[in-house]
Design an enzyme around this catalytic site. Structure first.
Site, PDB file in Angstrom:
ATOM      1  CB  SER A 243      40.323  44.346  34.675  1.00 39.43           C
ATOM      2  OG  SER A 243      39.573  43.544  35.561  1.00 39.43           O
ATOM      3  CB  CYS A 244      41.589  46.433  39.606  1.00 40.92           C
ATOM      4  SG  CYS A 244      40.184  47.527  39.905  1.00 40.92           S
ATOM      5  N   GLY A 245      40.148  44.596  41.108  1.00 37.93           N
ATOM      6  CA  GLY A 245      39.203  43.884  41.960  1.00 37.93           C
ATOM      7  C   GLY A 245      37.778  44.388  41.810  1.00 37.93           C
TER       8      GLY A 245
END
Length: 287
Positions: A243-245
């Site tokens: 996951s990230c932004g």
């Protein structure tokens, strides 16, 4: 030019490897540069000014599911097929993807190809900055396009939605790996997208994507990558969800997992742009 032991046409190839294969008839090179608004860089204009010979420009924002309110979600298979055919990319091609930052957005396109069942795709280690620093050939001409048939087979196990991630977080079924900066993960820094809460998915572990890269934008060797995951407390026996932004740098962690032979991983496409938006989803702060 000696071949790098790290060269793998399904994950990562060196600039030496690409230089040797650049004229191969079945090689296709994609410039997948993409930047955050604060970076004030125009990826398409930079491509038009200079790119690796024969490269096509892959627009991450346009080749996406634009029916979704979330940014650059994975495209429907039929859109992926039509856009890639228009670029002259199809079945039987070896694809190499690069970007203008080193390894940043190229991994997202590598993951998108794999989501569509295409495995003959690699990221260029160090990207365009390394290629240019080595004084290698560049051009500003658009490539000659020849249509090539493309078939895809969407690999649904490689992507997770918010419901699946919430379930995994609640039950501890998978290691959720967050590629954002430590300050954003801890909730100490506001999110670049307005209206999002700060913090992280409860139980997730923070591995900023920059940690798996060397200062020159190349990826660290597999032994070092394994140590980085283990130092972050990741149980590599469990499935992983990256996951990230907004689902771009999460793919850098997906690529790193693939490099160490950890095949059981998926990417949370909505990432924090989605999770941070819903008040009914729990948010953790701190380390």
């Amino acid at each position: 030019m000696t071949p790098s032991p790290q060269d793998d046409p399904r994950t990562l190839v060196s600039t030496d490897w690409l230089a040797r294969h650049l004229r191969d008839p079945d090689l296709r090179v994609l410039d997948a540069s993409w930047y955050l608004p604060a970076q004030n860089r125009d990826a398409r204009a930079e491509y038009a000014a200079a790119h690796i010979p024969g490269a096509r420009f892959f627009d991450i924002d346009e080749i996406s599911d634009q029916r979704s309110p979330l940014p650059h979600m994975a495209p429907p298979p039929e859109k992926f097929i039509s856009r890639l055919r228009a670029m002259g990319v199809g079945d039987g091609h070896q694809v190499v993807v690069y970007d203008g930052a080193g390894i940043f957005s190229a991994a997202r396109v590598w993951w998108t190809f794999r989501l569509m069942g295409k495995t003959d795709v690699a990221v260029l280690d160090g990207g365009f900055p390394k290629w240019q620093a080595e004084g290698r050939e560049i051009e500003d001409m658009p490539p000659v396009i020849r249509d090539r048939h493309m078939t895809v087979s969407r690999q649904n196990h490689l992507v997770k939605d918010v419901t699946q991630v919430a379930h995994a977080a609640k039950l501890g079924e998978a290691e959720i790996l967050d590629a954002r900066s430590a300050a954003r993960f801890r909730g100490e820094e506001p999110e670049p997208r307005p209206g999002l809460r700060s913090g992280h998915i409860p139980g997730s572990k923070n591995i900023p994507f920059t940690e798996v890269l060397n200062p020159d934008g190349t990826m660290k060797p597999p032994a070092d990558l394994k140590s980085i995951f283990e130092a972050a407390g990741v149980d590599l026996r469990k499935p992983a969800i990256t996951s990230c932004g907004s689902g771009v740098t999460a793919a850098v962690l997906s690529l790193a997992l693939e490099r160490i032979g950890h095949r059981n991983h998926a990417l949370y496409d909505g990432s924090w742009a989605e999770w941070g938006m819903y008040d009914d989803l729990k948010v953790a702060t701190g380390p």
